[in-house]
Design an enzyme around this catalytic site. Structure first.
Site, mmCIF file in Angstrom:
data_model
loop_
_atom_site.group_PDB
_atom_site.id
_atom_site.type_symbol
_atom_site.label_atom_id
_atom_site.label_comp_id
_atom_site.label_asym_id
_atom_site.label_seq_id
_atom_site.Cartn_x
_atom_site.Cartn_y
_atom_site.Cartn_z
ATOM 1 N N GLU A 108 0.820 -1.212 0.000
ATOM 2 C CA GLU A 108 0.000 0.000 0.000
ATOM 3 C C GLU A 108 0.853 1.261 0.000
ATOM 4 O OE1 GLU A 108 -4.162 -1.360 2.002
ATOM 5 O OE2 GLU A 108 -2.374 -1.585 3.262
ATOM 6 N N GLU A 128 -3.763 -9.627 3.404
ATOM 7 C CA GLU A 128 -4.565 -9.356 4.600
ATOM 8 C C GLU A 128 -5.671 -10.374 4.845
ATOM 9 O OE1 GLU A 128 -2.593 -5.362 4.115
ATOM 10 O OE2 GLU A 128 -3.157 -7.063 2.870
#
Length: 254
Positions: A108, A128
């Site tokens: 990210e 995730e």
């Protein structure tokens, strides 16, 4: 600036290095605050034109430091996002230089960069869901805007990483280098950008990054508003003069 984030200059290029190799450069509060401080320096210093974000020890970033999180630390800087970067990227261009793994929050961070250079042995991903978490620092929101939706969903929902070559094919990586050369290639790319007019570079980035948020009826007016100071700047006159006189331009950033 703590030892967990190192900052150096190569000419007009600022290099920000995540320096927790023993923890795969995982993000804790010190790293987040260090990145935020470096980004402030990049934007505020007129001698700096482009930033490069990289990691020490052969890894870019493994994401949030879960041990630090359990101790009550947060890798989020209020108003700045994860790593002090994802919610408010710099005004000036930022290039990610990836060796090894760039996963979870590390991936990210790359989405917050404007360009990415990765070594051929690098891997990128958002695992995730494998930990029953959501990639909430930008991947779930932005990945479908960067690559085809079906591919983005595959990455987000399987949690499986992809190679640098695959990422380049998808348009997530600009250049793929031999192992160990990502930083040098990123600095070379940054230096090419830094040689251009700094006002024009910053405003061009602003337009390119934000145009998708503007309606069809307002986008030309918004672009004109942003461009007007550039075309009336000293640098614009210097660019034309240098071209006519066949000499390198001397930018003042105004």
């Amino acid at each position: 600036m703590s030892d967990e984030v190192l900052v150096e200059r190569r000419g007009a290029v600022q290099i920000i290095t995540l320096n927790r190799p023993e923890a795969k450069n995982a993000l804790n509060s010190a790293v987040a605050e260090g990145i935020a401080a470096a980004i402030d320096e990049l934007d505020e210093d007129d001698e700096l034109r482009v930033g490069v974000l990289t990691g020490a020890g052969g890894t870019f970033c493994s994401g949030m430091d879960l041990k630090a999180f359990l101790r009550g630390e947060s890798p989020v800087v209020p108003g700045r996002g994860l790593g002090g970067l994802t919610l408010r990227p710099p005004r000036k261009p930022l290039i990610g230089a990836v060796e090894g793994w760039a996963v979870a929050g590390g991936f990210e961070l790359l989405l917050a960069c404007d360009m990415v250079v990765a070594s051929a042995t690098a891997h990128l991903g958002v695992p995730e869901v494998k930990r029953a978490l959501v990639a909430g620092a930008g991947a779930a929101l932005l990945l479908t805007q960067r690559i085809p939706q079906a591919i983005a969903l595959e990455l987000l929902l399987t949690g499986d990483p992809i190679s640098a070559e695959r990422a380049a094919t998808l348009g997530l990586v600009n250049r793929v280098t031999a192992e160990g050369h990502a930083l040098d290639e990123a600095v070379a790319l940054a230096s090419t950008i830094a040689a251009n007019g700094p006002l024009a570079v910053a405003i061009t980035k602003d337009i390119a990054r934000n145009a998708s948020d503007w309606t069809a009826t307002e986008r030309w007016d918004k672009q004109a508003e942003l461009m007007e100071p550039v075309f009336t700047s000293e640098d614009a006159r210097e660019g034309a003069s240098a071209f006519a006189e066949k000499r390198p331009p001397v930018w003042k950033g105004r």
